[in-house]
Design a protein around this motif. Structure first.
Motif, PDB file in Angstrom:
ATOM      1  N   TYR A  47       0.431  -8.111   7.769  1.00  7.87           N
ATOM      2  CA  TYR A  47      -0.917  -8.330   8.305  1.00  7.87           C
ATOM      3  C   TYR A  47      -1.790  -7.097   8.094  1.00  7.87           C
ATOM      4  O   TYR A  47      -2.973  -7.208   7.747  1.00  7.87           O
ATOM      5  N   LEU A  48      -1.209  -5.918   8.281  1.00  5.77           N
ATOM      6  CA  LEU A  48      -1.971  -4.685   8.146  1.00  5.77           C
ATOM      7  C   LEU A  48      -2.173  -4.271   6.693  1.00  5.77           C
ATOM      8  O   LEU A  48      -3.219  -3.725   6.334  1.00  5.77           O
ATOM      9  N   GLN A  49      -1.198  -4.533   5.840  1.00 10.67           N
ATOM     10  CA  GLN A  49      -1.156  -3.911   4.524  1.00 10.67           C
ATOM     11  C   GLN A  49      -1.618  -4.779   3.356  1.00 10.67           C
ATOM     12  O   GLN A  49      -2.035  -4.259   2.319  1.00 10.67           O
ATOM     13  N   MET A 171     -14.187   7.317  -2.246  1.00 14.20           N
ATOM     14  CA  MET A 171     -12.859   6.719  -2.147  1.00 14.20           C
ATOM     15  C   MET A 171     -12.145   7.238  -0.908  1.00 14.20           C
ATOM     16  O   MET A 171     -12.279   8.417  -0.557  1.00 14.20           O
ATOM     17  N   LEU A 172     -11.395   6.362  -0.265  1.00 11.18           N
ATOM     18  CA  LEU A 172     -10.646   6.725   0.939  1.00 11.18           C
ATOM     19  C   LEU A 172      -9.160   6.527   0.670  1.00 11.18           C
ATOM     20  O   LEU A 172      -8.695   5.401   0.463  1.00 11.18           O
ATOM     21  N   VAL A 173      -8.421   7.612   0.677  1.00 11.77           N
ATOM     22  CA  VAL A 173      -6.989   7.590   0.387  1.00 11.77           C
ATOM     23  C   VAL A 173      -6.204   7.734   1.680  1.00 11.77           C
ATOM     24  O   VAL A 173      -6.329   8.730   2.393  1.00 11.77           O
ATOM     25  N   THR A 174      -5.391   6.727   1.962  1.00 10.36           N
ATOM     26  CA  THR A 174      -4.483   6.790   3.106  1.00 10.36           C
ATOM     27  C   THR A 174      -3.412   5.732   2.917  1.00 10.36           C
ATOM     28  O   THR A 174      -3.423   4.973   1.946  1.00 10.36           O
ATOM     29  N   SER A 175      -2.462   5.678   3.829  1.00 12.83           N
ATOM     30  CA  SER A 175      -1.377   4.694   3.736  1.00 12.83           C
ATOM     31  C   SER A 175      -1.915   3.292   3.944  1.00 12.83           C
ATOM     32  O   SER A 175      -2.895   3.085   4.672  1.00 12.83           O
ATOM     33  N   ALA A 176      -1.274   2.309   3.315  1.00 11.23           N
ATOM     34  CA  ALA A 176      -1.774   0.930   3.358  1.00 11.23           C
ATOM     35  C   ALA A 176      -1.909   0.421   4.794  1.00 11.23           C
ATOM     36  O   ALA A 176      -2.897  -0.245   5.134  1.00 11.23           O
ATOM     37  N   TYR A 177      -0.941   0.732   5.648  1.00  9.91           N
ATOM     38  CA  TYR A 177      -0.995   0.243   7.024  1.00  9.91           C
ATOM     39  C   TYR A 177      -2.136   0.866   7.815  1.00  9.91           C
ATOM     40  O   TYR A 177      -2.597   0.327   8.819  1.00  9.91           O
ATOM     41  N   HIS A 178      -2.632   2.012   7.359  1.00  9.84           N
ATOM     42  CA  HIS A 178      -3.676   2.754   8.066  1.00  9.84           C
ATOM     43  C   HIS A 178      -5.079   2.359   7.618  1.00  9.84           C
ATOM     44  O   HIS A 178      -6.065   2.618   8.313  1.00  9.84           O
ATOM     45  N   ALA A 197      -4.718   2.650  -1.373  1.00 15.53           N
ATOM     46  CA  ALA A 197      -3.456   2.748  -0.634  1.00 15.53           C
ATOM     47  C   ALA A 197      -2.505   3.710  -1.352  1.00 15.53           C
ATOM     48  O   ALA A 197      -2.179   3.515  -2.523  1.00 15.53           O
ATOM     49  N   SER A 198      -2.072   4.727  -0.657  1.00 14.87           N
ATOM     50  CA  SER A 198      -1.170   5.716  -1.260  1.00 14.87           C
ATOM     51  C   SER A 198       0.288   5.284  -1.177  1.00 14.87           C
ATOM     52  O   SER A 198       1.099   5.639  -2.040  1.00 14.87           O
ATOM     53  N   ASN A 199       0.629   4.536  -0.153  1.00 18.25           N
ATOM     54  CA  ASN A 199       2.015   4.089   0.039  1.00 18.25           C
ATOM     55  C   ASN A 199       2.026   2.962   1.056  1.00 18.25           C
ATOM     56  O   ASN A 199       1.022   2.694   1.725  1.00 18.25           O
ATOM     57  N   GLU A 200       3.140   2.277   1.170  1.00 19.75           N
ATOM     58  CA  GLU A 200       3.275   1.192   2.134  1.00 19.75           C
ATOM     59  C   GLU A 200       4.567   1.354   2.926  1.00 19.75           C
ATOM     60  O   GLU A 200       5.488   2.050   2.509  1.00 19.75           O
ATOM     61  N   ARG A 201       4.614   0.714   4.061  1.00 18.23           N
ATOM     62  CA  ARG A 201       5.829   0.652   4.880  1.00 18.23           C
ATOM     63  C   ARG A 201       6.506  -0.689   4.654  1.00 18.23           C
ATOM     64  O   ARG A 201       5.836  -1.718   4.540  1.00 18.23           O
ATOM     65  N   LEU A 202       7.824  -0.688   4.624  1.00 20.80           N
ATOM     66  CA  LEU A 202       8.584  -1.906   4.391  1.00 20.80           C
ATOM     67  C   LEU A 202       9.584  -2.127   5.517  1.00 20.80           C
ATOM     68  O   LEU A 202      10.083  -1.172   6.117  1.00 20.80           O
TER      69      LEU A 202
END
Length: 239
Positions: A47-49, A171-178, A197-202
């Protein structure tokens, strides 16, 4: 930690509400299992990412600004203050975007936003800066915003920096969930950055509980509570 708070809440209700102890205990165990086994954590993360991960590639302009948000600092085994794990992909992504921008012979700036909410010896921005410099971000193109303590303040102080500057691409760089919460805060200050998105949580779904799933669940719940808080504060006129 949000998971610990949930556990404490269930424990308190379990002790105080004697007539419903069986139902409360069963509900608490079910929630813990769903989060730790990944079956609830995975849809929360999705939902977040999902929107951030499906976003189109960012567009560069003649004057491009890349904003990288902080994600905390920690001490390594040698006692050196270093970026937390989620900060490293943000640094790498910002440096990669900067390199792409410079290859097109454009005017490129990187703003690192992060103060010192953990009260460590140095701010997030100052701790991350050497990593960006080693990744070939020119010192004159690197701006450190080292006062903010929250995502809301990230947006507020970055907006102050950009207020007197002209730019064509942000551009805004941060984690996908954020990204969902970060975009809400940046929009609040009149900024409309392109999310990167710089990375995601799984989450790994299965039968047995996993600590990594609980960590991911805590991250997802933190973001969802932050989004809810934003709407409540805006309704009350605080944002």
């Amino acid at each position: 930690m949000i998971i610990f708070t949930l556990f404490a809440l269930f424990s308190a209700v379990f002790v105080l509400w004697r007539r419903a102890r069986k139902a409360i205990g069963a509900a608490g165990l079910a929630l813990f299992w769903l989060l730790s086994s990944g079956w609830l954590t995975a849809p929360l993360l999705a939902y977040l990412q999902n929107d951030a991960l499906r976003a189109s590639a960012p567009r560069f302009g003649p004057r491009t600004v890349i904003v990288a948000l902080g994600s905390g600092t920690r001490f390594d085994r040698q006692g050196t203050l270093v970026p937390k794990s989620d900060a490293m992909p943000r640094i790498a992504t910002a440096a990669s975007l900067y390199a792409q921008c410079k290859r097109q012979d454009l005017d490129c700036k990187v703003i690192v936003s992060g103060g010192n909410p953990q009260r460590h010896p140095a701010t997030e921005a100052d701790t991350y800066a050497p990593y960006l410099l080693r990744a070939h971000v020119a010192r004159e193109d690197l701006v450190l915003e080292n006062q903010s303590r929250t995502t809301y303040e990230n947006a507020e102080y970055v907006a102050r920096i950009l207020h007197s500057q002209r730019y064509d691409s942000l551009m805004l760089v941060t984690s996908a969930y954020h990204i969902p919460r970060a975009l809400m805060d940046f929009h609040r200050f009149g900024l409309a950055p392109q999310p990167v998105a710089s990375n995601e949580r799984l989450a790994r779904c299965g039968v047995l509980p996993r600590r990594s799933n609980l960590v991911a669940a805590n991250v997802a719940l933190h973001e969802l509570i932050g989004i809810a808080q934003f709407y409540v504060y805006r309704t009350l006129g605080w944002f």
